[in-house]
Design an enzyme around this catalytic site. Sequence first.
Site, PDB file in Angstrom:
ATOM      1  N   ASP A   1      36.937  48.042  42.476  1.00 22.39           N
ATOM      2  CA  ASP A   1      38.283  47.661  42.055  1.00 22.39           C
ATOM      3  C   ASP A   1      38.420  48.063  40.595  1.00 22.39           C
ATOM      4  O   ASP A   1      37.427  48.312  39.919  1.00 22.39           O
ATOM      5  CB  ASP A   1      38.480  46.149  42.201  1.00 22.39           C
ATOM      6  CG  ASP A   1      39.856  45.698  41.714  1.00 22.39           C
ATOM      7  OD1 ASP A   1      40.854  46.360  42.067  1.00 22.39           O
ATOM      8  OD2 ASP A   1      39.941  44.701  40.964  1.00 22.39           O
TER       9      ASP A   1
ATOM     10  N   CYS B   1      41.424  47.770  45.738  1.00 21.95           N
ATOM     11  CA  CYS B   1      42.453  47.832  44.702  1.00 21.95           C
ATOM     12  C   CYS B   1      43.648  48.485  45.372  1.00 21.95           C
ATOM     13  O   CYS B   1      43.533  49.575  45.937  1.00 21.95           O
ATOM     14  CB  CYS B   1      41.943  48.692  43.545  1.00 21.95           C
ATOM     15  SG  CYS B   1      43.187  49.178  42.347  1.00 21.95           S
ATOM     16  N   ASN B   2      44.770  47.787  45.356  1.00 17.88           N
ATOM     17  CA  ASN B   2      45.938  48.316  46.045  1.00 17.88           C
ATOM     18  C   ASN B   2      46.403  49.634  45.463  1.00 17.88           C
ATOM     19  O   ASN B   2      46.771  50.550  46.184  1.00 17.88           O
ATOM     20  CB  ASN B   2      47.076  47.297  46.001  1.00 17.88           C
ATOM     21  CG  ASN B   2      46.906  46.225  47.052  1.00 17.88           C
ATOM     22  OD1 ASN B   2      47.375  46.360  48.160  1.00 17.88           O
ATOM     23  ND2 ASN B   2      46.199  45.156  46.729  1.00 17.88           N
ATOM     24  N   THR B   3      46.369  49.727  44.123  1.00 18.57           N
ATOM     25  CA  THR B   3      46.817  50.959  43.484  1.00 18.57           C
ATOM     26  C   THR B   3      45.933  52.127  43.904  1.00 18.57           C
ATOM     27  O   THR B   3      46.428  53.179  44.335  1.00 18.57           O
ATOM     28  CB  THR B   3      46.776  50.810  41.956  1.00 18.57           C
ATOM     29  OG1 THR B   3      47.573  49.690  41.589  1.00 18.57           O
ATOM     30  CG2 THR B   3      47.309  52.048  41.278  1.00 18.57           C
TER      31      THR B   3
ATOM     32  N   GLU C   1      45.430  36.078  35.178  1.00 17.59           N
ATOM     33  CA  GLU C   1      44.266  36.139  34.288  1.00 17.59           C
ATOM     34  C   GLU C   1      44.333  35.065  33.198  1.00 17.59           C
ATOM     35  O   GLU C   1      43.299  34.624  32.695  1.00 17.59           O
ATOM     36  CB  GLU C   1      44.106  37.545  33.712  1.00 17.59           C
ATOM     37  CG  GLU C   1      43.883  38.548  34.847  1.00 17.59           C
ATOM     38  CD  GLU C   1      43.211  39.840  34.453  1.00 17.59           C
ATOM     39  OE1 GLU C   1      43.075  40.115  33.253  1.00 17.59           O
ATOM     40  OE2 GLU C   1      42.839  40.597  35.373  1.00 17.59           O
TER      41      GLU C   1
ATOM     42  N   CYS D   1      48.583  43.094  46.027  1.00 18.87           N
ATOM     43  CA  CYS D   1      47.740  43.200  44.831  1.00 18.87           C
ATOM     44  C   CYS D   1      46.677  42.121  44.960  1.00 18.87           C
ATOM     45  O   CYS D   1      46.983  40.985  45.330  1.00 18.87           O
ATOM     46  CB  CYS D   1      48.580  42.988  43.577  1.00 18.87           C
ATOM     47  SG  CYS D   1      47.598  42.854  42.056  1.00 18.87           S
ATOM     48  N   THR D   2      45.447  42.483  44.662  1.00 20.38           N
ATOM     49  CA  THR D   2      44.343  41.558  44.930  1.00 20.38           C
ATOM     50  C   THR D   2      44.347  40.326  44.021  1.00 20.38           C
ATOM     51  O   THR D   2      43.616  39.377  44.294  1.00 20.38           O
ATOM     52  CB  THR D   2      42.983  42.281  44.797  1.00 20.38           C
ATOM     53  OG1 THR D   2      42.962  42.977  43.555  1.00 20.38           O
ATOM     54  CG2 THR D   2      42.786  43.252  45.940  1.00 20.38           C
ATOM     55  N   HIS D   3      45.155  40.340  42.975  1.00 21.47           N
ATOM     56  CA  HIS D   3      45.263  39.128  42.150  1.00 21.47           C
ATOM     57  C   HIS D   3      46.156  38.067  42.806  1.00 21.47           C
ATOM     58  O   HIS D   3      46.066  36.887  42.478  1.00 21.47           O
ATOM     59  CB  HIS D   3      45.894  39.445  40.792  1.00 21.47           C
ATOM     60  CG  HIS D   3      44.933  39.952  39.750  1.00 21.47           C
ATOM     61  ND1 HIS D   3      44.264  41.136  39.881  1.00 21.47           N
ATOM     62  CD2 HIS D   3      44.539  39.431  38.557  1.00 21.47           C
ATOM     63  CE1 HIS D   3      43.504  41.326  38.796  1.00 21.47           C
ATOM     64  NE2 HIS D   3      43.655  40.311  37.987  1.00 21.47           N
TER      65      HIS D   3
END
Lengths: 272, 272
Positions: free
Chosen positions: A13, A76-78, A155, A187-189
């Site tokens: 990621d 990672c989506n991007t 974050e 998005c993984t967040h």
Amino acid sequence: MLMNSSSPIGIFDSGIGGLTVLKEIFSKLPHEHTIYLGDTARVPYGIRSPETVTRYSFENTRFLSARQIKILIIACNTASSVSLDAVREHFPVSVVGVIEPGAKAAAAATQNKKVGVIGTEATVKSNSYTRAIHAIDESIAVFSVPCPLFVPIVEEGWTDDRITEMVAERYLSAIREKGIDTLVLGCTHYPLLKPVLTKVMGSSVRLIDSAIETARQIRDTLTSLSLLNGSSGPARHEFFVTDSPDKFLSVGERFLGRKIEHIEMTKLEMEV
Amino acid sequence: MLMNSSSPIGIFDSGIGGLTVLKEIFSKLPHEHTIYLGDTARVPYGIRSPETVTRYSFENTRFLSARQIKILIIACNTASSVSLDAVREHFPVSVVGVIEPGAKAAAAATQNKKVGVIGTEATVKSNSYTRAIHAIDESIAVFSVPCPLFVPIVEEGWTDDRITEMVAERYLSAIREKGIDTLVLGCTHYPLLKPVLTKVMGSSVRLIDSAIETARQIRDTLTSLSLLNGSSGPARHEFFVTDSPDKFLSVGERFLGRKIEHIEMTKLEMEV
């Protein structure tokens, strides 16, 4: 290749977000060894061009491939959006991204054929979720919206917060008005924002967590390739970052929901 | 070195933030040629380790030094904080950062000897403003607070916004209660938040804009080195980025307050 069923699962990621995927791997596949690479020297990928993200993905894949992984997760989506096909073409390893599993789950979940997708600027611009959902069912209407503030908010740890609710309201009101019944957290967040997102969207909107869907896909793929680890011994988990291991540890344990025992700094062999 | 008074001023930043410094250079030194480098492939620097930021600073300086600049501005608070001394040691060019000018102005402005500093995590952690202010006057109390959400908020364009006010209130209430009379905007994005910051801090708190102070310092330094450009012809302004020139253009023009005529992508010669 020197890999076999006891080889590790490789996962990269741009930073810590992919730990939400790793957490689901731990939960669904507790006997699998894993190697995680967080490219914290160049995070975030979501604001960069497709060419640059692809270059970074190649460098990350090269690093993990050298460690005899049996399958690679681009968590990672991007990076999944813009570089999955190129990575598959260039490296002789099975690759699973986070887009296809999320798209499949969304297409299966929607009743009214209206799906929302939230993600970074790069993910939304790439249109990859729309394409993946339409490859399954062209009649589904897909409404996407970039939410650039969500990553720094997560974050900061402001996951249960009035400010976060207001930001979510700002980003999501337009797609809520479209009447979607399913929302892909692209998005993984974002899984850490589920309570806020449910509050803003209403509890009737189904949230699709790509991390869970990706772990399911990995289990299915390893099963079909006969590459599930047969041993029931304790699994080995390695962590590498390209910068700031301390910050990765402190924020990462919140994402992973458990202690990170050992972490190493690495300099990737960067292409110029 | 092949440089003389008609050589350009070199300026680098991790991305677009340094354009607030360039804007003040344009205003105070309209006849100077400039070369700006935005390291958009690796922005933001504020979350990275000192070692990594120093490596990036060296690569940026090498790129600009090769273009015969007469003076270098490190227009990034993080890079100035952690790498200014190392850059001065390794490169035979005059270097001005954004910390010292801001610290000098703050020390001169405060009446009650209580100064606040806001910036990225890396800038605040480095303690560089505190050290620079104490080098001038040890009796000044310095209160620092990292504001990680401010950069993405400015890049979203939410500069006049209820959400931004709430975020500012959250970050600043503690230093407001310390009774500071001067606040250093220790990040080049923050000048765009001046109205919100004044609202939250009260109009009696003096805001120190490092961009303005740095441009003043550059004018003084060039004057003392007899390196001011004597020609009154039109100045030449070059822009380079390491990624995504389109985004730089669209957001950058808001920072610079004028059109960017020409921009080029470059790959730095990266160290491994």
